[in-house]
Design an enzyme around this catalytic site. Structure first.
Site, short mmCIF file in Angstrom:
data_model
loop_
_atom_site.label_atom_id
_atom_site.label_comp_id
_atom_site.label_asym_id
_atom_site.label_seq_id
_atom_site.Cartn_x
_atom_site.Cartn_y
_atom_site.Cartn_z
N TRP A 357 0.84 -1.21 0.00
CA TRP A 357 0.00 0.00 0.00
C TRP A 357 0.86 1.25 0.00
O TRP A 357 0.38 2.35 -0.29
CB TRP A 357 -0.96 0.00 1.20
CG TRP A 357 -0.30 0.26 2.54
CD1 TRP A 357 0.69 -0.47 3.12
CD2 TRP A 357 -0.56 1.34 3.46
NE1 TRP A 357 1.03 0.07 4.35
CE2 TRP A 357 0.28 1.18 4.58
CE3 TRP A 357 -1.45 2.42 3.44
CZ2 TRP A 357 0.27 2.05 5.67
CZ3 TRP A 357 -1.45 3.29 4.53
CH2 TRP A 357 -0.59 3.10 5.62
N ASP A 358 2.14 1.10 0.28
CA ASP A 358 3.08 2.22 0.26
C ASP A 358 2.95 3.01 -1.05
O ASP A 358 3.05 4.24 -1.07
CB ASP A 358 4.53 1.72 0.32
CG ASP A 358 4.83 0.80 1.49
OD1 ASP A 358 3.90 0.13 1.97
OD2 ASP A 358 6.00 0.75 1.92
N GLU A 488 0.80 -2.01 12.93
CA GLU A 488 0.89 -3.47 12.95
C GLU A 488 1.25 -4.01 14.33
O GLU A 488 1.39 -5.22 14.50
CB GLU A 488 1.92 -3.94 11.92
CG GLU A 488 1.46 -3.69 10.49
CD GLU A 488 2.50 -4.09 9.45
OE1 GLU A 488 3.68 -4.21 9.80
OE2 GLU A 488 2.11 -4.27 8.28
N LYS A 601 3.05 1.51 16.16
CA LYS A 601 4.19 1.38 15.26
C LYS A 601 4.30 2.57 14.31
O LYS A 601 5.37 3.10 14.05
CB LYS A 601 4.05 0.09 14.45
CG LYS A 601 5.19 -0.15 13.47
CD LYS A 601 4.97 -1.42 12.67
CE LYS A 601 6.12 -1.67 11.70
NZ LYS A 601 5.85 -2.77 10.78
N GLN A 602 3.15 2.96 13.75
CA GLN A 602 3.16 4.02 12.74
C GLN A 602 1.80 4.71 12.72
O GLN A 602 0.83 4.16 13.24
CB GLN A 602 3.48 3.44 11.37
CG GLN A 602 2.41 2.51 10.82
CD GLN A 602 2.97 1.56 9.77
OE1 GLN A 602 3.42 0.47 10.09
NE2 GLN A 602 2.90 1.96 8.52
C1 BGC Z 1 4.92 -1.27 7.52
C2 BGC Z 1 3.89 -1.36 6.42
C3 BGC Z 1 4.57 -1.25 5.07
C4 BGC Z 1 5.71 -2.24 4.95
C5 BGC Z 1 6.51 -2.05 3.68
C6 BGC Z 1 5.99 -2.32 7.28
O1 BGC Z 1 6.97 -2.21 8.28
O2 BGC Z 1 4.33 -1.47 8.76
O3 BGC Z 1 2.94 -0.34 6.56
O4 BGC Z 1 3.65 -1.45 4.06
O5 BGC Z 1 6.60 -2.09 6.03
O6 BGC Z 1 7.09 -0.78 3.64
#
Ligand code: BGC
Length: 770
Positions: A357-358, A488, A601-602
């Site tokens: 999804w990035d 996550e 986490k984000q």
């Molecule tokens: C992030 C995801 C991301 C993936 C790839 C993961 O660490 O939590 O949001 O899509 O890395 O960049």
């Protein structure tokens, strides 16, 4: 955190050879041209620690999933981008002794990634165990003009001896992926040949059957003059080389120019690969190294014209932003709608080189503003073409009637992620794909895209959400159970605010687009509805009902959106009160402990506020930011940019800058101790967003660009380029004011600090800084 990259506005420079930094530098100094790319491995042999990597976009292998306990619905394979034939090799032998920097005394070592002109240059002096001293200069690039071509010029000068120097350029298809699940090799040899002035190997991937022909031609110069030395052909399985022995004289340089071509069966019929490879090689040999390099510089100059961000007063920030922009352009050029942007691009294997999804959430804004609109259109078409597989993927999990669940990770549309909490639950990715369509259309006004492609995807996504929610008798509302949000560090939660907000927005947007398409082209709408069995009245009334009756967690006392049910039951110790030794949590704590903690986490709720900012007043944004930011550990590189943009929106300039710094030099300074795995390519787009949407305060609102700029205290000015609905703008923010030049022939209206102004073609406006 490291600090060995020298500050420079246009180049990434490393001086002095430290083997401890080598793998980090192999990532940072990577090259690519959208079609192929490679880590900055040395040309000559190196027996120290190194992660060898050469990649060809879109060529992957479905590596069988490895899990402890199989669950129905798991994807069988994890597709990974393959380490492909290594074409950088030029072994050097000095009178019987191999040149290997791991066994030499190395001095004057310097690497430079010249971002202005797009090449990598390395210089060093080395003294071997036998006391032979040489000086070396190596320049190489992946051509932006001819994306199947590359070239290396390697010059060696014996400093204290005369004798035989053997240079052995090679193509080696016998490579491995570090992340292979079963230590398998993924390539078989189809054919190979040595030629008097080169050679090739043609390899085929196991299972997927991609064929890639990698070939070389070389020429030799002594003291600048072409020579025809003695050449011995060498071949073994998957490998061809030519050992070229030159009578070297002390102080006189020998150069080899190695021309390389890399062609894949994605773009050529397998039976034509070798002939086309030779054509490409002959073409670039005829052009010559210097012309290729000049063309490379011109191609990059053109890219920079539209991409550059100039920061005055802070060299390290200037270097960082250019590095981010450079790597994004090396990774994806938008020529081919079968390709996408892996989180590590061509700089490493991690994340399998696949699409996340990035792309939609982070990269699309960058490409929309800095490249022709066809580049983003191709990213959208990539998903459009995979709609069938997304519907199959939905069906595999029990969804029906054309409901699409796009994969969390993919190469060709098939889901490749194999952790159930992500594969089955991190469904917000579907929303990001819809949001990218919305972003593209508001940015380009290309509403025809909605008619021809967009609506079909939007309906399939709306269908998914309408089936994914459940009706809660207890609440008399719809709920969204068992999800993983962007954060996550929480799995299998109920009513993740971000996911639910995005879900209802998707359904609403699909309904809005249905109306638009009906007006724009009723015949096409009817044909689509018939083809996908879309019962508009029934289906949209369900969407509407869900929109009206969706449950979103909210805490009345704190007046914040609740990240998920029960979030406030967690022990609320702020990140600042965590012992330093516990960070990063994902390396220090058990997963169990992470899941029970309040740490984020984000950006999660804040990601939603960022997407739908106009729905919320400043106080709401502030309350949520003040609540969630202190609980966020930013252990994904995608996180700080969202916080930077919101901090800027809230007028907290210092914090906006602090968040920006976390991503801007993330790889250059190896901030998270993980650059050796590859660079964080997709989050580089987030760095760009921090400057343009954060410091520049740029938004698209009511069909116009609006700006609310400020200057970080350390900078004296910054400027960026934006393409919007056919107009091209250059925005410069300095202490004296905001200057916006319209460098196109199209007049446009912008809003600066809330005041609307029209900038006619090729004109400019100036506004005082607020
Ligand atoms: C992030 C995801 C991301 C993936 C790839 C993961 O660490 O939590 O949001 O899509 O890395 O960049």
């Amino acid at each position: 955190m490291k600090n060995y990259i020298k500050p420079d506005e246009w180049s990434i420079i490393e001086e002095g050879f430290d083997p401890q930094h080598h793998q980090i530098s192999e990532s940072i100094f990577s090259l690519g041209n959208g079609r192929m790319g490679q880590r900055a491995n040395f040309e000559e042999a190196y027996s120290g620690q190194s992660l060898q990597g050469n990649y060809v976009a879109g060529v992957y292998y479905p590596d069988k999933t490895r899990v402890g306990w199989w669950k129905n619905g798991y994807p069988e394979y994890f597709a990974k981008v393959l380490n492909a034939a290594n074409w950088t090799i030029i072994d050097i032998n000095l009178d019987g002794e191999q040149l290997d920097l791991a066994n030499c005394v190395v001095s004057n070592f310097r690497r430079e990634l010249n971002m202005k002109q797009g090449y990598l240059k390395r210089n060093f002096s080395a003294k071997t165990a036998n006391g032979k001293a040489v000086e070396v200069e190596a320049i190489r690039f992946c051509s932006m003009v001819d994306d199947e071509a590359a070239a290396i010029k390697y010059t060696i000068t014996p400093v204290n001896f005369s004798g035989n120097i053997t240079l052995t350029p090679a193509i080696d298809g016998d490579v491995v992926n570090k992340d292979s699940n079963y230590d398998e090799k993924f390539w078989d040899e189809v054919s190979k040949a040595n030629q008097p002035d080169g050679g090739y190997v043609l390899m085929r991937t196991k299972k997927t059957g991609f064929e890639v022909a990698t070939g070389m031609k070389f020429s030799l110069l002594q003291n600048g003059q072409l020579i025809q030395p003695q050449v011995e052909a060498i071949a073994r399985e998957k490998y061809v080389a030519s050992a070229i022995t030159v009578q070297a004289q002390q102080g006189r340089s020998i150069s080899i120019i190695k021309y390389v071509a890399n062609l894949s069966s994605q773009n050529h019929k397998p039976e034509n690969l070798v002939a086309n490879l030779n054509d490409t090689l002959n073409r670039i040999v005829a052009k010559g190294f210097d012309t290729m390099l000049a063309e490379q510089a011109a191609a990059w100059a053109k890219k920079w014209e539209r991409n550059d961000i100039i920061i005055e007063g802070d060299v390290s920030a200037q270097q960082a932003i250019r590095f981010n922009i450079f790597q994004l352009n090396q990774t994806y050029t938008g020529e081919d709608d079968r390709l996408n942007i892996g989180p590590k691009g061509f700089t490493g294997e991690k994340y399998g080189g696949s699409t996340y999804w990035d792309t939609e959430a982070y990269c699309v804004p960058f490409y929309l503003a800095t490249a022709d609109q066809k580049v983003t259109r191709n990213l959208l078409l990539y998903r459009y073409k995979q709609l069938g597989k997304a519907i199959e993927n939905g069906a595999l999990l029990g969804f029906k009637d054309g409901a699409a669940l796009y994969p969390m990770v993919t190469m060709d549309g098939t889901e490749c992620h194999n952790e159930w909490e992500i594969t089955f639950e991190e469904i917000h990715r579907n929303g990001a794909i819809a949001y990218a369509i919305f972003n593209y259309v508001r940015y380009t006004a290309d509403e025809a895209y909605l008619v021809d492609y967009g609506l079909e995807v939007l309906i399939a996504i709306a269908r998914f959400w309408s089936q994914r929610v459940s009706w809660s008798q207890a609440k008399e509302q719809y709920v969204m159970l068992g999800v993983t949000g962007p954060n996550e560090y929480e799995n299998n939660i109920n009513n993740n605010w971000y996911t639910s907000t995005l879900a209802t927005w998707c359904m609403g947007y699909a309904m809005e687009v249905i109306e638009k398409v009906k007006v724009a082209d009723k015949a096409k709408y009817d044909a689509l509805a018939a083809r996908i069995n879309f019962d508009e009245a029934t289906e949209t009334s369900r969407y509407q009902h869900i929109i009206e009756k969706m449950y979103y967690g909210y805490d009345e006392k704190l007046q914040v959106f609740l990240q998920q049910d029960g979030y406030l039951d967690k022990e609320q110790i702020l990140v600042k009160d965590l012992p330093k030794a516990d960070r990063p949590l994902n390396q220090k704590w058990s997963w169990d402990r992470i899941l029970r903690s309040c740490y984020i986490k984000q950006a999660d709720v804040l990601q939603g506020i960022y997407f739908f900012e106009d729905r919320y007043d400043l106080e709401t944004i502030r309350r949520n930011f003040d609540f969630y930011e202190p609980r966020t550990v930013h252990e994904s590189s995608l996180s700080p940019c969202v916080h930077a943009i919101l901090a800027a929106k809230l007028g907290d300039e210092a914090r906006a800058y602090e968040f920006y710094l976390r991503t801007a030099r993330l790889d250059l300074d190896d901030y998270n101790n993980d650059t050796e795995d590859g660079c964080h390519i997709t989050s580089m787009a987030g760095t760009w967003m921090s400057v343009v949407e954060g410091f520049g305060g740029m938004r698209v609102r009511d069909g116009k660009l609006s700006f609310q700029p400020f200057i970080p205290a350390k900078w004296s000015s910054f400027s960026f380029h934006i393409g919007f609905c056919g107009a091209l703008l250059n925005v410069k923010v300095s202490k004296d004011g905001v200057q916006i030049k319209n460098t196109s022939d199209k007049s446009t209206t912008v809003v600066v600090y809330g005041r609307e102004q029209t900038i006619t073609a090729n004109a400019e406006i100036k506004v005082n800084i607020h």
